[in-house]
Design a protein around this motif. Sequence first.
Motif, PDB file in Angstrom:
ATOM      1  N   PHE A 127       5.908  15.478   4.676  1.00  0.00           N
ATOM      2  CA  PHE A 127       4.950  14.387   4.529  1.00  0.00           C
ATOM      3  C   PHE A 127       4.956  13.796   3.116  1.00  0.00           C
ATOM      4  O   PHE A 127       4.592  12.630   2.944  1.00  0.00           O
ATOM      5  N   SER A 128       5.365  14.546   2.119  1.00  0.00           N
ATOM      6  CA  SER A 128       5.263  14.099   0.721  1.00  0.00           C
ATOM      7  C   SER A 128       5.964  12.776   0.426  1.00  0.00           C
ATOM      8  O   SER A 128       5.451  11.988  -0.388  1.00  0.00           O
ATOM      9  N   PRO A 129       7.124  12.429   1.036  1.00  0.00           N
ATOM     10  CA  PRO A 129       7.719  11.113   0.738  1.00  0.00           C
ATOM     11  C   PRO A 129       6.839   9.930   1.104  1.00  0.00           C
ATOM     12  O   PRO A 129       7.001   8.845   0.549  1.00  0.00           O
ATOM     13  N   VAL A 130       5.894  10.121   2.031  1.00  0.00           N
ATOM     14  CA  VAL A 130       5.032   9.014   2.453  1.00  0.00           C
ATOM     15  C   VAL A 130       4.207   8.494   1.291  1.00  0.00           C
ATOM     16  O   VAL A 130       3.959   7.284   1.176  1.00  0.00           O
ATOM     17  N   VAL A 177      17.240   5.463   4.742  1.00  0.00           N
ATOM     18  CA  VAL A 177      16.343   5.596   3.594  1.00  0.00           C
ATOM     19  C   VAL A 177      14.889   5.402   4.021  1.00  0.00           C
ATOM     20  O   VAL A 177      13.999   6.163   3.612  1.00  0.00           O
ATOM     21  N   GLN A 178      14.643   4.415   4.869  1.00  0.00           N
ATOM     22  CA  GLN A 178      13.278   4.157   5.321  1.00  0.00           C
ATOM     23  C   GLN A 178      12.781   5.237   6.286  1.00  0.00           C
ATOM     24  O   GLN A 178      11.605   5.595   6.267  1.00  0.00           O
ATOM     25  N   VAL A 179      13.669   5.764   7.124  1.00  0.00           N
ATOM     26  CA  VAL A 179      13.272   6.834   8.033  1.00  0.00           C
ATOM     27  C   VAL A 179      12.847   8.069   7.244  1.00  0.00           C
ATOM     28  O   VAL A 179      11.801   8.675   7.518  1.00  0.00           O
ATOM     29  N   PHE A 180      13.646   8.462   6.244  1.00  0.00           N
ATOM     30  CA  PHE A 180      13.288   9.616   5.423  1.00  0.00           C
ATOM     31  C   PHE A 180      11.980   9.378   4.670  1.00  0.00           C
ATOM     32  O   PHE A 180      11.244  10.320   4.392  1.00  0.00           O
ATOM     33  N   LYS A 181      11.697   8.112   4.367  1.00  0.00           N
ATOM     34  CA  LYS A 181      10.491   7.794   3.605  1.00  0.00           C
ATOM     35  C   LYS A 181       9.232   7.917   4.464  1.00  0.00           C
ATOM     36  O   LYS A 181       8.212   8.451   4.015  1.00  0.00           O
ATOM     37  N   ASN A 182       9.269   7.430   5.700  1.00  0.00           N
ATOM     38  CA  ASN A 182       8.040   7.286   6.484  1.00  0.00           C
ATOM     39  C   ASN A 182       7.950   8.176   7.705  1.00  0.00           C
ATOM     40  O   ASN A 182       6.967   8.097   8.445  1.00  0.00           O
TER      41      ASN A 182
END
Length: 314
Positions: free
Chosen positions: A131-134, A183-188
């Motif tokens: 969850f931390s990348p969110v 990149v966006q998938v790993f982020k959210n």
Amino acid sequence: MSAHPPPRDEVPGVAGRPRRRWWTARRVDSLAGYLFIAPQVLGSIVFVLVPLGMVFYYSLHEWNVLAGTFHFVGLDNYRQLAEDPNTPSVLRATAFFSAGLVVLDLALALLLAVLLNQKIRGIAFFRLLFFSPVVVSVVAWSIVWGFLLQDNGGVNGILHAIGIDGPNWLRQGGTSIVSIILVQVFKNVGLNMVLFLAAMQGVPPQLHEAAQLDGAGAWTRFWRITMPMISPTILLASIITIAGSLQMFAQVSVLTQGGPGNATNVLVYYLYQQAFQFHHFGYGATLAVLLFGIVLALTLVQWRMRRKWVMYEV
């Protein structure tokens, strides 16, 4: 003469006739309710409805800030949109980006939620890890991945160590948009993971116990019990993810600036180019209207389809 006092909402009037009190309990309760919703209503009017109306208004005009001109052109901007040679490639990139992001994000989030929905020691650490990348800044996250995905960056360094010659991820049309999607998938992905995890923990354990006693396996219990029970959350996550995927700007701006060619030039970034780089604000407003129409149409389609696959709507 009655000894009972007048009703709560009535006061003595002329000639003994009761006169109704204006501030009745019902009116007081109604006023309190209106005051509670007033900030949300005013915010929606000022920050949603008024700007939306202005966008429609500007789309019918040509506004050149540098020349100081503003004149009515009717539907010329919409005709230009239909004849714009970049429109097909922009819509194609937008569709590919949105579809890839939504499928990967929802599937990976559901898988992580299943894996992390276990009562084992230390599981909270892994939940926090995913969850931390969110909560990380989108720009900072994109800049870091920009360095990692360079030709001589960290990703290719790892691949080279195991004997694989990696491509220049952000400078080749076939890999650039895939890189931004990942990149966006790993982020959210952590956001949808938390939603699914909370929904799974709300499924009554008695249902799984009863199904297990009847001989149902793990996959059957997941497909026949868990999925129907969390289907409202899946609907919510899909609506949020699709709407968000169509509005991705920072990642494209930081990583590729719409290139190479128009491979990653999605609709939001093309809108930015026309309005704020080329100063075609009228045409930019027209692209914004197109984006609004796409988001609205997809949301309505999902809302209509909920009756077919959301358990509580069947």
